[in-house]
Motif scaffolding. Structure first.
Motif: not given
Length: 392
Positions: A11-12, A102, A14-15, A93, A96-97, A17
């Motif tokens: 999960r981290v 990204q 995939r963010q 949500r 955002l992934e 930031w």
């Protein structure tokens, strides 16, 4: 079946930031290596590719990348809000992934951090003679990466935020979730539809919210060590209130139940990892939005049902049940995700909104008729029952 720690790590990563920070740190590391390589380079390279050659390029990058990053963020937010308006707010949500977005934004930000940091180091005269050539070579590589990112971004913008892109993204994540449940039936535990024993002790929820993830390996290992049998009463995707039972533990003490609570993740929103019906719900919500009077787009609803039909046909196992298979965690019992539940997550909500859209109901009639021929007999029975309830 992954553990909770690996899930949190996934999960981290995939963010947004995470990639931005990772590439920015990598760019700073590259600048720190430059002085170490400077002593081994010929002096004539430094004379040809010195400070005067690299500083103008760094100034252009520092100025340009800040503007490009800011503009790209505005475009991303605008596209995602548009997609949420057209489809369902819960898809935000998922958008955002998007890994392409990204990576592009991380490259732009990393280029800005690299160029600004290099300028500071040069102006402060912290670089020894010869380091300028190393920075020049690194700058050429950074420029090449930025050009590639811009080309990817231009190609991606043609599809970003569109209905096709949004539906494709939802279908892909839903397919992965359904396929994971097909490959690991009953989450690897024992398929059990019976009631928990009367002497079982409840494992209470520590907070109110949706059950999102059960750490099956850790929970089974702890149950095996304590000689406990756990009966899950709340599957991922179900809502539970604080203090209400998540599961029943036969042969457990109070300390075991308290420890077991920490192995079941509860959050404000549902997730795809162990909830195969969540993606079907998002697809159904998209079709409902398309059938609303303000949108009136039955074509999108028909496309959504085509994707749902394809998912249910291709990702359910053959045989008589939707769950079963190899038992990897024998100390955990849980009820199956039935074919009827999967159908109820998608077709009834669309039918409620399609009363004035006969073409949509005709497609639903055809879709359920096709699913009546599914190799999985549980799906065959559930589709026939739903078809009769809608069209008889």
């Amino acid at each position: 079946m992954i553990s909770r720690s690996l899930l949190l790590l996934r999960r981290v990563t995939r963010q947004l930031w995470f990639r931005v920070v990772a590439i920015s740190l990598f760019s700073l590391l590259a600048l720190a290596v430059a002085p170490l390589l400077a002593p081994i380079l010929p002096q004539e390279w430094e004379n040809r590719f010195g400070r005067d050659a690299v500083l103008p390029v760094l100034n252009i990058l520092a100025t340009g990348m800040l503007a490009v990053t800011t503009f790209s963020l505005n475009v991303m937010v605008s596209a995602y809000r548009t997609a949420s308006t057209m489809a369902t707010p819960r898809v935000y949500r998922l958008l955002l992934e998007d890994t392409v977005t990204q990576s592009v934004l991380a490259t732009f930000t990393g280029g800005f951090v690299y160029s600004l940091s290099a300028i500071i180091l040069f102006r402060a005269r912290l670089y020894p003679p010869g380091a300028a050539f190393v920075v020049f070579v690194m700058t050429v590589l950074v420029v090449a990466l930025i050009v590639i990112a811009i080309l990817r971004w231009i190609d991606h913008l043609s599809d970003l935020g569109s209905m096709d892109h949004t539906l494709r993204l939802i279908e892909t994540r839903t397919r992965n979730s359904l396929q994971a449940r097909k490959d690991t039936p009953s989450l690897g535990g024992c398929c059990d539809t019976s009631e928990p024993p009367a002497d079982a002790r409840p494992i209470a929820a520590a907070e109110s919210g949706f059950v999102r993830f059960v750490d099956m390996p850790a929970l089974n290992a702890r149950a095996e060590e304590a000689g406990v049998t756990i009966h899950l009463t709340r599957l991922p995707g179900e809502f539970v209130l604080r203090g209400r039972p998540l599961a029943m533990a036969q042969g457990a003490d109070k300390d075991f139940c308290t420890e077991a609570t920490g192995l079941i993740d509860i959050g404000d929103v549902r997730s795809f990892e162990q909830d195969p019906a969540f993606g079907l719900t998002l697809l159904a919500e998209t079709a409902q939005r398309a059938l609303s009077p303000g949108v009136n787009d039955p074509g999108t609803a028909i496309e959504v049902m085509g994707r749902i039909e394809r998912l249910l046909w291709e990702t359910l196992p053959d045989g008589t049940e939707t769950e079963g298979g190899e038992v990897r965690f024998p100390h955990i019992h849980l009820p199956p995700v039935t074919a009827q539940e999967l159908l109820k997550a998608c077709f009834p909500p669309i039918a409620r909104c399609a009363e004035d859209a006969p073409e949509v109901m005709q497609w639903m009639d055809k879709a359920l008729s096709e699913l009546e021929h599914h190799p999985n007999t549980a799906m065959t029975k559930a589709a026939r029952k739903m078809h009769n309830s809608f069209f008889d």
